[in-house]
Design a protein around this motif. Structure first.
Motif, PDB file in Angstrom:
ATOM      1  N   LEU A  77       1.599  10.268  -0.233  1.00 55.05           N
ATOM      2  CA  LEU A  77       0.853   9.200  -0.910  1.00 55.05           C
ATOM      3  C   LEU A  77       1.207   9.168  -2.387  1.00 55.05           C
ATOM      4  O   LEU A  77       1.455   8.094  -2.953  1.00 55.05           O
ATOM      5  CB  LEU A  77      -0.653   9.428  -0.733  1.00 55.05           C
ATOM      6  N   ARG A  78       1.217  10.323  -3.043  1.00 53.37           N
ATOM      7  CA  ARG A  78       1.474  10.375  -4.483  1.00 53.37           C
ATOM      8  C   ARG A  78       2.829   9.773  -4.824  1.00 53.37           C
ATOM      9  O   ARG A  78       2.971   9.053  -5.822  1.00 53.37           O
ATOM     10  CB  ARG A  78       1.407  11.823  -4.979  1.00 53.37           C
ATOM     11  N   GLN A  79       3.831  10.038  -4.003  1.00 50.56           N
ATOM     12  CA  GLN A  79       5.159   9.487  -4.275  1.00 50.56           C
ATOM     13  C   GLN A  79       5.157   7.969  -4.175  1.00 50.56           C
ATOM     14  O   GLN A  79       5.755   7.278  -5.014  1.00 50.56           O
ATOM     15  CB  GLN A  79       6.181  10.064  -3.301  1.00 50.56           C
ATOM     16  N   ILE A  80       4.479   7.427  -3.170  1.00 49.51           N
ATOM     17  CA  ILE A  80       4.396   5.968  -3.030  1.00 49.51           C
ATOM     18  C   ILE A  80       3.638   5.371  -4.210  1.00 49.51           C
ATOM     19  O   ILE A  80       4.050   4.352  -4.778  1.00 49.51           O
ATOM     20  CB  ILE A  80       3.719   5.598  -1.698  1.00 49.51           C
ATOM     21  N   VAL A  81       2.524   5.999  -4.588  1.00 54.20           N
ATOM     22  CA  VAL A  81       1.738   5.526  -5.728  1.00 54.20           C
ATOM     23  C   VAL A  81       2.593   5.511  -6.994  1.00 54.20           C
ATOM     24  O   VAL A  81       2.597   4.538  -7.762  1.00 54.20           O
ATOM     25  CB  VAL A  81       0.487   6.409  -5.927  1.00 54.20           C
ATOM     26  N   GLN A  82       3.315   6.585  -7.223  1.00 54.91           N
ATOM     27  CA  GLN A  82       4.159   6.691  -8.410  1.00 54.91           C
ATOM     28  C   GLN A  82       5.243   5.615  -8.407  1.00 54.91           C
ATOM     29  O   GLN A  82       5.514   4.994  -9.444  1.00 54.91           O
ATOM     30  CB  GLN A  82       4.796   8.083  -8.455  1.00 54.91           C
ATOM     31  N   ASN A  83       5.845   5.385  -7.249  1.00 54.00           N
ATOM     32  CA  ASN A  83       6.892   4.359  -7.152  1.00 54.00           C
ATOM     33  C   ASN A  83       6.338   2.978  -7.488  1.00 54.00           C
ATOM     34  O   ASN A  83       6.927   2.231  -8.283  1.00 54.00           O
ATOM     35  CB  ASN A  83       7.481   4.336  -5.738  1.00 54.00           C
ATOM     36  N   ILE A  84       5.208   2.627  -6.886  1.00 56.97           N
ATOM     37  CA  ILE A  84       4.633   1.300  -7.091  1.00 56.97           C
ATOM     38  C   ILE A  84       4.127   1.145  -8.527  1.00 56.97           C
ATOM     39  O   ILE A  84       4.312   0.095  -9.150  1.00 56.97           O
ATOM     40  CB  ILE A  84       3.502   1.030  -6.085  1.00 56.97           C
ATOM     41  N   ARG A  85       3.536   2.206  -9.046  1.00 65.27           N
ATOM     42  CA  ARG A  85       3.005   2.119 -10.418  1.00 65.27           C
ATOM     43  C   ARG A  85       4.118   1.867 -11.419  1.00 65.27           C
ATOM     44  O   ARG A  85       3.908   1.223 -12.449  1.00 65.27           O
ATOM     45  CB  ARG A  85       2.256   3.411 -10.778  1.00 65.27           C
ATOM     46  N   ILE A  88      -0.096  -4.615 -13.154  1.00 67.88           N
ATOM     47  CA  ILE A  88      -1.484  -4.982 -12.852  1.00 67.88           C
ATOM     48  C   ILE A  88      -2.226  -3.780 -12.264  1.00 67.88           C
ATOM     49  O   ILE A  88      -1.608  -2.861 -11.746  1.00 67.88           O
ATOM     50  CB  ILE A  88      -1.555  -6.193 -11.891  1.00 67.88           C
ATOM     51  N   PRO A  89      -3.562  -3.780 -12.362  1.00 65.78           N
ATOM     52  CA  PRO A  89      -4.348  -2.654 -11.831  1.00 65.78           C
ATOM     53  C   PRO A  89      -4.074  -2.408 -10.350  1.00 65.78           C
ATOM     54  O   PRO A  89      -3.847  -3.338  -9.581  1.00 65.78           O
ATOM     55  CB  PRO A  89      -5.791  -3.101 -12.063  1.00 65.78           C
ATOM     56  N   MET A  90      -4.141  -1.128 -10.004  1.00 65.48           N
ATOM     57  CA  MET A  90      -3.824  -0.703  -8.641  1.00 65.48           C
ATOM     58  C   MET A  90      -5.009   0.044  -8.049  1.00 65.48           C
ATOM     59  O   MET A  90      -5.506   1.002  -8.646  1.00 65.48           O
ATOM     60  CB  MET A  90      -2.588   0.192  -8.680  1.00 65.48           C
ATOM     61  N   VAL A  91      -5.472  -0.407  -6.886  1.00 63.68           N
ATOM     62  CA  VAL A  91      -6.539   0.252  -6.136  1.00 63.68           C
ATOM     63  C   VAL A  91      -5.887   1.000  -4.985  1.00 63.68           C
ATOM     64  O   VAL A  91      -5.118   0.414  -4.222  1.00 63.68           O
ATOM     65  CB  VAL A  91      -7.560  -0.779  -5.591  1.00 63.68           C
ATOM     66  N   VAL A  92      -6.194   2.294  -4.849  1.00 63.01           N
ATOM     67  CA  VAL A  92      -5.520   3.120  -3.850  1.00 63.01           C
ATOM     68  C   VAL A  92      -6.508   3.627  -2.814  1.00 63.01           C
ATOM     69  O   VAL A  92      -7.539   4.215  -3.153  1.00 63.01           O
ATOM     70  CB  VAL A  92      -4.810   4.320  -4.517  1.00 63.01           C
ATOM     71  N   ASP A  93      -6.186   3.418  -1.556  1.00 61.02           N
ATOM     72  CA  ASP A  93      -6.960   3.943  -0.428  1.00 61.02           C
ATOM     73  C   ASP A  93      -6.624   5.424  -0.259  1.00 61.02           C
ATOM     74  O   ASP A  93      -5.481   5.769   0.056  1.00 61.02           O
ATOM     75  CB  ASP A  93      -6.582   3.151   0.825  1.00 61.02           C
ATOM     76  N   ILE A  94      -7.613   6.299  -0.480  1.00 60.93           N
ATOM     77  CA  ILE A  94      -7.367   7.739  -0.342  1.00 60.93           C
ATOM     78  C   ILE A  94      -8.088   8.317   0.879  1.00 60.93           C
ATOM     79  O   ILE A  94      -8.335   9.528   0.961  1.00 60.93           O
ATOM     80  CB  ILE A  94      -7.738   8.508  -1.621  1.00 60.93           C
ATOM     81  N   VAL A 118      -7.437  13.222  -8.576  1.00 62.78           N
ATOM     82  CA  VAL A 118      -8.042  12.465  -9.677  1.00 62.78           C
ATOM     83  C   VAL A 118      -7.253  12.676 -10.962  1.00 62.78           C
ATOM     84  O   VAL A 118      -6.932  11.711 -11.681  1.00 62.78           O
ATOM     85  CB  VAL A 118      -9.519  12.874  -9.873  1.00 62.78           C
ATOM     86  N   LYS A 119      -6.932  13.921 -11.282  1.00 61.64           N
ATOM     87  CA  LYS A 119      -6.206  14.208 -12.516  1.00 61.64           C
ATOM     88  C   LYS A 119      -4.827  13.562 -12.508  1.00 61.64           C
ATOM     89  O   LYS A 119      -4.383  12.989 -13.519  1.00 61.64           O
ATOM     90  CB  LYS A 119      -6.082  15.721 -12.710  1.00 61.64           C
ATOM     91  N   GLU A 120      -4.133  13.645 -11.387  1.00 64.37           N
ATOM     92  CA  GLU A 120      -2.789  13.066 -11.324  1.00 64.37           C
ATOM     93  C   GLU A 120      -2.827  11.546 -11.317  1.00 64.37           C
ATOM     94  O   GLU A 120      -1.982  10.895 -11.955  1.00 64.37           O
ATOM     95  CB  GLU A 120      -2.059  13.608 -10.091  1.00 64.37           C
ATOM     96  N   PHE A 121      -3.802  10.964 -10.631  1.00 61.23           N
ATOM     97  CA  PHE A 121      -3.911   9.509 -10.611  1.00 61.23           C
ATOM     98  C   PHE A 121      -4.263   8.957 -11.991  1.00 61.23           C
ATOM     99  O   PHE A 121      -3.785   7.884 -12.378  1.00 61.23           O
ATOM    100  CB  PHE A 121      -4.954   9.065  -9.576  1.00 61.23           C
ATOM    101  N   GLU A 122      -5.085   9.654 -12.734  1.00 58.22           N
ATOM    102  CA  GLU A 122      -5.411   9.170 -14.079  1.00 58.22           C
ATOM    103  C   GLU A 122      -4.189   9.251 -14.990  1.00 58.22           C
ATOM    104  O   GLU A 122      -3.980   8.366 -15.815  1.00 58.22           O
ATOM    105  CB  GLU A 122      -6.589   9.938 -14.656  1.00 58.22           C
ATOM    106  N   ARG A 123      -3.369  10.276 -14.830  1.00 56.69           N
ATOM    107  CA  ARG A 123      -2.137  10.349 -15.619  1.00 56.69           C
ATOM    108  C   ARG A 123      -1.186   9.211 -15.262  1.00 56.69           C
ATOM    109  O   ARG A 123      -0.407   8.756 -16.112  1.00 56.69           O
ATOM    110  CB  ARG A 123      -1.446  11.702 -15.405  1.00 56.69           C
ATOM    111  N   TYR A 138     -16.212  11.609  -9.765  1.00 59.00           N
ATOM    112  CA  TYR A 138     -16.997  11.204 -10.931  1.00 59.00           C
ATOM    113  C   TYR A 138     -16.972  12.279 -12.019  1.00 59.00           C
ATOM    114  O   TYR A 138     -16.770  11.985 -13.204  1.00 59.00           O
ATOM    115  CB  TYR A 138     -18.434  10.927 -10.496  1.00 59.00           C
ATOM    116  N   ASP A 139     -17.146  13.524 -11.627  1.00 63.74           N
ATOM    117  CA  ASP A 139     -17.245  14.612 -12.597  1.00 63.74           C
ATOM    118  C   ASP A 139     -15.912  14.979 -13.231  1.00 63.74           C
ATOM    119  O   ASP A 139     -15.884  15.623 -14.293  1.00 63.74           O
ATOM    120  CB  ASP A 139     -17.838  15.865 -11.931  1.00 63.74           C
ATOM    121  N   ASN A 140     -14.813  14.589 -12.600  1.00 67.12           N
ATOM    122  CA  ASN A 140     -13.500  15.010 -13.092  1.00 67.12           C
ATOM    123  C   ASN A 140     -12.634  13.863 -13.626  1.00 67.12           C
ATOM    124  O   ASN A 140     -11.532  14.120 -14.121  1.00 67.12           O
ATOM    125  CB  ASN A 140     -12.756  15.756 -11.986  1.00 67.12           C
ATOM    126  N   ARG A 141     -13.124  12.648 -13.556  1.00 68.40           N
ATOM    127  CA  ARG A 141     -12.393  11.548 -14.170  1.00 68.40           C
ATOM    128  C   ARG A 141     -12.697  11.517 -15.668  1.00 68.40           C
ATOM    129  O   ARG A 141     -13.658  12.126 -16.141  1.00 68.40           O
ATOM    130  CB  ARG A 141     -12.778  10.219 -13.526  1.00 68.40           C
TER     131      ARG A 141
END
Length: 273
Positions: free
Chosen positions: A64-72, A77-83, A97-102, A141-144
């Motif tokens: 998933l992370r690789q696909i997210v990184q490629n598309i990003r 435009i903002p990206m909503v990801v199904d996790i 959460v930490k990697e997605f925020e980066r 919520y606590d880690n974003r």
């Protein structure tokens, strides 16, 4: 402005937010170039295109992370990801959460199914207790970062437990820190209106062609009070059907020429990039 801030501004605005589903860079680029305000990375679309299997939680976090990184890297435009259910233990979700925020991901959608999960328009889904889902939400919520990644909390309670239980769960999830409530597969327009009226926060509706829910127009969704809608596999369905037609034509006639008027030319395709 961070991507999550852009998405929060859309949620605070007056208009219904339409978010087409994508599964790779070119589908995401088409959504952006057409003028939609956000893209939705669909779990089922990823599973079908990456593994050749239905939406059964078989895609790993690293895939998933690789696909997210490629598309990003391909769209702004903002990206909503199904996790799905969050990929296991709280530490896995913390890492996500930490990697997605980066990577400047706008929002994540997490659900209250047990593992292994199923597509939200299939029967036989099993749910966790609300306490477990609350823990998933609170981990995000606590880690974003402050006012960071938007949390879309999905409940699959409607099909097996009824619409009132789904609404009850949605409100618990909003109280726990979710920003948007997603009640999966309501079975009538009246149910959609009831959900939008009784859920105490923005509501997302899933427009699935041929699914358990009615397929609703923008006008109907606005009338119901829905804030945003996704079209998870509209592109997947069209691409698959057209590809089957093309392959059938090639097999029968020995050439793709009969379908040239239904495809981009070489120059048109390269001109998209």
């Amino acid at each position: 402005m961070r991507s999550c801030e852009k998405f929060r501004a859309l949620l605070a605005g007056p208009n219904l937010i339409q978010i087409p589903g994508v599964y790779d860079c070119i589908t995401a680029m088409m959504v952006e170039q057409t003028g939609f305000p956000a893209v939705y990375l669909t779990g089922s679309g990823m599973s079908l295109t990456l593994t050749g299997q239905p939406d059964l939680n078989t895609v790993s976090y690293l895939e998933l992370r690789q696909i997210v990184q490629n598309i990003r890297g391909a769209v702004e435009i903002p990206m909503v990801v199904d996790i799905d259910t969050g990929f296991g233990a709280p530490l896995n979700l913390y890492r996500l959460v930490k990697e997605f925020e980066r990577m400047d991901i706008a929002a994540v959608q997490i659900e209250d199914q047990r593992n292994p999960k199923k597509c939200g328009h299939e029967m036989g889904r099993k749910l966790v207790e609300t306490d477990e889902m609350v823990r998933r939400i609170k981990t995000i919520y606590d880690n974003r970062e402050k006012n960071g990644i938007v949390i879309v909390a999905r409940t699959d309670a409607r099909t097996g437990m009824g619409v009132d239980e789904a609404i009850r769960r949605a409100n618990i999830y909003l109280e726990a820190g979710a920003d948007v409530a997603f009640v999966e597969s309501p079975e009538s327009f009246d149910e959609v209106k009831k959900i939008a009226a009784e859920v105490k926060g923005p509501v997302l509706f899933n427009n699935v062609e041929g699914g358990r829910s009615p397929f609703l127009s923008c006008e109907e969704l606005e009338t119901a009070g829905v804030k945003c809608t996704i079209y998870p596999n509209a592109l997947t369905r069209v691409v698959t059907k057209k590809c089957m037609q093309l392959l059938g034509t090639l097999k029968k006639s020995g050439t793709t020429e009969p379908m040239w008027n239904e495809m981009l030319s070489h120059k048109e395709l390269w001109g998209m990039f």
